[in-house]
Design an enzyme around this catalytic site. Structure first.
Site, PDB file in Angstrom:
ATOM      1  N   GLU A  50       0.981  -1.280  -0.102  1.00  0.00           N
ATOM      2  CA  GLU A  50       0.100  -0.114   0.000  1.00  0.00           C
ATOM      3  C   GLU A  50       0.873   1.316   0.008  1.00  0.00           C
ATOM      4  O   GLU A  50       0.596   2.211  -0.581  1.00  0.00           O
ATOM      5  CB  GLU A  50      -1.017  -0.075   1.168  1.00  0.00           C
ATOM      6  N   PHE A 112     -12.027  -7.036  13.096  1.00  0.00           N
ATOM      7  CA  PHE A 112     -10.977  -7.598  12.367  1.00  0.00           C
ATOM      8  C   PHE A 112     -10.813  -6.503  11.248  1.00  0.00           C
ATOM      9  O   PHE A 112     -11.251  -5.997  10.692  1.00  0.00           O
ATOM     10  CB  PHE A 112     -11.505  -8.777  11.613  1.00  0.00           C
ATOM     11  N   GLN A 113      -9.458  -6.237  11.274  1.00  0.00           N
ATOM     12  CA  GLN A 113      -8.871  -4.915  10.277  1.00  0.00           C
ATOM     13  C   GLN A 113      -9.183  -3.693  10.563  1.00  0.00           C
ATOM     14  O   GLN A 113      -9.514  -2.983   9.747  1.00  0.00           O
ATOM     15  CB  GLN A 113      -8.888  -5.494   9.006  1.00  0.00           C
ATOM     16  N   LYS A 162     -17.792  -0.660   4.896  1.00  0.00           N
ATOM     17  CA  LYS A 162     -18.112  -1.580   3.747  1.00  0.00           C
ATOM     18  C   LYS A 162     -19.549  -1.707   3.651  1.00  0.00           C
ATOM     19  O   LYS A 162     -20.122  -1.891   2.413  1.00  0.00           O
ATOM     20  CB  LYS A 162     -17.723  -2.849   4.347  1.00  0.00           C
ATOM     21  N   MET A 474      24.338   8.415   3.966  1.00  0.00           N
ATOM     22  CA  MET A 474      24.204   9.741   4.364  1.00  0.00           C
ATOM     23  C   MET A 474      24.244   9.611   6.238  1.00  0.00           C
ATOM     24  O   MET A 474      24.791  10.436   6.765  1.00  0.00           O
ATOM     25  CB  MET A 474      22.943  10.220   3.902  1.00  0.00           C
TER      26      MET A 474
END
Lengths: 563, 157
Positions: A50, A112-113, A162, A474
């Protein structure tokens, strides 16, 4: 018409002229992906993470100037995307990012999620929405695009539960936007502009300080014309590289921590800073109390909060930098005698002669600066250049001959390692005619390496030029300079075989140790037009110079370092 | 260091979910100070009014005002210069304390006793925030059990 929330999202994207969407499906966003499957108004490109989907949308937006669009699922899908949102927020990149959310009835139950997505994105977006009813979706989508692209651009996040994406409601996208609390000011105050021009006319060492806002405003032509009309030299910020064009006689160079001696000295000696779409970032100013100490400040910015935030502006002008510069050009023709600044231009030229940007070439091992210069000679304006974050990024900004607007795509504000490859992928999707190169390091490239698959699958032939010094360079440089050479966790002794890695994904790999091999690899990669990894074994201990140590004054530069 | 001064801001916002957290996130995220914050809907409108008492240098206060303006659902930010400012406090005393002494003191600060129960006396005052502070100092000898301050509300003169 009455349609479900998912279809509304599709219709809105099409109405906004979106051609490419980057994303990754998952449970809570499945309704929307079902509608994506059924449509052919835009192309969906499946990233492999993502974060990369957001960076790709950023790259797409940076090159086109359009709003980039990405789509992700709830929970981990969203949290993976946060870095991308923060990156776009810091660099003022217009995005609309749509995430799925658990159904309304489950919000707040640790489902969930489930994660409080708008709670997290609040501090790293320009605005965000949790849509609780599908009837709000047309308005929210339209507002989101408008907010993302207007004023100071930025990412807008829309969280869609959803059940809302399944809910059927009326869709009418033609309704006008009514945002009475958001009306960005685009036209600068005419009296204030006139006063600023009088100040320029009365100054003897004025300096144009050009920032990334000029790119956002598509105003590079105006910047060049303004500088030319007034005969005033210009320094560019990192985000503004390409504004003046490499050979422009009025361009000094980049200023700041790794800016050129001449640019930093010009900023220290000027008596009038003309800041155009720049925000006085700490990497630009160094020690604030010593920054342009004896100068007045004209500050043109679309974001009022950027003005007098760090450096007090004597002439604050809130407005779109393009329209303000247009007005300045008209006034300049009357008010400004460009001959007036000739002695100042000589002083600046003298600074540049004293300590030009340079490096010592080496016949044994490739110097990273040489690689950038050579890349510039080989590809020049024909390439879009993205970078990751680190030494290679600074060398790219210092040594690539940028001549075009939107040619240089890099993570400036947030400094996101892993930005370059997916961004270059979005760049290639937006501008397929031009070569898309990601200049990267052996550290950064592994942070979004999975996008090799996306590029191969979607025929997005990005050329990754890895300046490989087997170090997190760096950080190692700072350890060398400020931590008594204690190289803590920066040597990268273990590495994959980048050539084989590229090939295992169906791309092409090169190992480069000589100048001849370098030229051959670039030419071959451009010709073959497939995803490439060019593993360039560079000098291990090269440092980025000059350097203004963090918190130091711009005129106190380290010019060279022995490692 | 620039001198820090107290400022009261009125912020008019659209009444919508999460607008308050946008504001408090901004203060915490940018390291600004909130001394007190009150919020209530503005009658017959879709707006709410927040009164925020804060402190900072002139530059910080200017940034706070500008950053608040940048938030999309914020309609207006009023930085008060000449204002009428009031705050309320409720105080709970043990029943054993002198009712008349407390009542007299409350009277001097626009207050009175509002409830007397079996075990406690509850008093209220409404005055300028600094005077409310003075009042709370002066009642210490009556052994207050609990004190609630409302935070400031303000109107421009």
């Amino acid at each position: 018409m009455e349609i479900n929330g998912s279809r509304m999202i599709i219709e809105a994207l099409i109405a906004e002229g979106v051609t490419k969407v980057f994303g990754y499906p998952g449970g809570a966003i499945m309704n929307v992906y079902d509608e994506i499957y059924k449509q052919d108004g835009f192309e969906h490109i499946l990233a492999r993470h993502e974060q990369a989907a957001i960076h790709a949308a950023e790259g797409f937006s940076k090159v086109t100037g359009e709003v980039g669009v990405a789509m992700i699922t709830s929970g981990p899908g969203f949290t993976n995307a946060v870095t991308g949102l923060a990156d776009a927020y810091m660099d003022s990149i217009p995005l609309v990012v749509i995430s799925g959310q658990v159904p309304m009835s489950l919000i707040g139950t640790d489902a969930f999620q489930e994660i409080d997505a708008v709670g997290i994105s609040r501090s790293c977006t320009k605005h965000n929405y949790l849509v609780t009813d599908a009837k709000d979706l047309p308005r929210v989508l339209k507002e989101a695009f408008y907010i993302a692209r207007s004023g100071r651009p930025g990412p807008v996040h829309i969280d869609v539960p959803k059940d809302v994406s399944a809910q059927i409601a009326e869709f009418d996208y033609s309704l006008p936007i009514e945002l009475e609390t958001y009306k960005p000011n685009t036209r600068g105050n005419a009296r204030q502009i006139k006063k600023a021009m009088d100040a320029i006319a009365g100054s003897s060492r004025p300096l144009l300080y050009l920032g990334g806002g000029i790119m956002n405003a598509n105003a590079t032509e105006e910047a060049r014309e303004l500088a030319k009309t007034m005969g005033i030299p210009a320094v560019e910020t990192f985000m503004a590289r390409g504004t003046m064009g490499h050979e422009n006689p009025l361009l000094i160079s980049m200023l700041g921590m790794h800016g050129s001696y001449a640019a930093n000295m010009a900023m220290s000696e000027t008596d009038l800073v003309i800041a155009l779409g720049a925000r006085f970032d700490d990497r630009v100013t160094g020690k604030l109390s010593e920054f342009a100490k004896n100068a007045g400040v004209i500050h043109v910015d679309i974001d009022p909060a950027s003005i007098s935030k760090l450096v007090n502006a004597n002439y604050p002008i809130v407005g779109d930098v393009k329209s303000v510069m247009e007005e300045m050009i008209i006034l300049a023709k009357d008010k400004i005698d460009s001959e007036r600044y000739a002695p100042w231009l000589e002083t600046v030229a003298h600074f540049d002669e004293l300590h030009p940007l340079s490096y010592k070439d080496d016949s044994d091992r490739l110097k990273p600066q040489w690689c950038i210069e050579r890349l510039g000679e080989l590809l020049g304006d024909d390439a879009n250049i993205s970078t990751d974050v680190g030494q290679h990024q600074m060398w790219a900004a210092q040594f690539y001959p940028f001549r075009r607007a939107r040619q240089f795509i890099s993570s400036g504000g947030l400094g996101t390692m892993g930005f370059g490859f997916p961004a270059a992928m979005g760049v290639k999707a937006a501008d397929p005619e031009r070569v898309s190169v990601n200049i990267t390091g052996d550290g950064s490239i592994l942070m979004n390496i999975q996008e090799l698959m996306t590029c191969v699958e979607n025929k997005l032939p990005v050329i990754n030029l890895i300046l490989n010094n087997n170090y997190l360079g760096m950080v190692r440089q700072w350890q060398t300079l400020f931590y008594d050479k204690r190289h803590s966790s920066t040597p990268l002794e273990m590495q994959p075989d980048f050539k084989m890695l590229a090939e295992s994904f169906g791309g092409i790999g090169y190992v480069v140790e000589t100048k001849e091999e370098f030229d051959a690899a670039i030419k071959d990669a451009v010709e073959k037009n497939v995803v490439a990894m060019i593993d360039v074994k560079t000098h291990r201990l090269e440092n980025v110079m000059p350097m203004v140590p963090a918190g130091g004054s711009l005129f106190n530069m380290m010019l060279e370092s022995k490692d | 260091m620039e001198a820090s001064e107290r400022r009261v801001l009125s912020v008019i916002v659209i009444n919508e979910a999460s607008v308050l957290s946008r504001i408090t996130d901004l203060f915490s995220g940018r390291g600004y100070n909130i001394e007190s914050l009150t919020v209530a809907p503005i009658p017959d409108s879709k707006y709410s009014r927040l009164t925020i008492a804060t402190s900072g240098s002139v530059r910080v206060i200017e940034q706070i005002t500008k950053q608040l303006h940048k938030l999309i659902p914020i309609y207006k930010v009023i930085e008060h210069a000449d204002l009428v400012e009031k705050e309320m406090a409720l105080i709970k005393f043990p029943i054993t304390e002198s009712l008349s002494d407390i009542d007299a003191l409350c009277g001097a600060y626009n207050g009175r006793i509002v409830n007397v129960g079996e075990n406690v006396i509850i008093a209220m005052v409404a005055d300028e925030p600094c005077r409310v502070g003075h009042f709370l100092e002066s009642i210490k000898r009556f052994n207050p059990k609990e004190i609630v301050r409302s935070g400031a509300v303000a109107l421009e003169r």
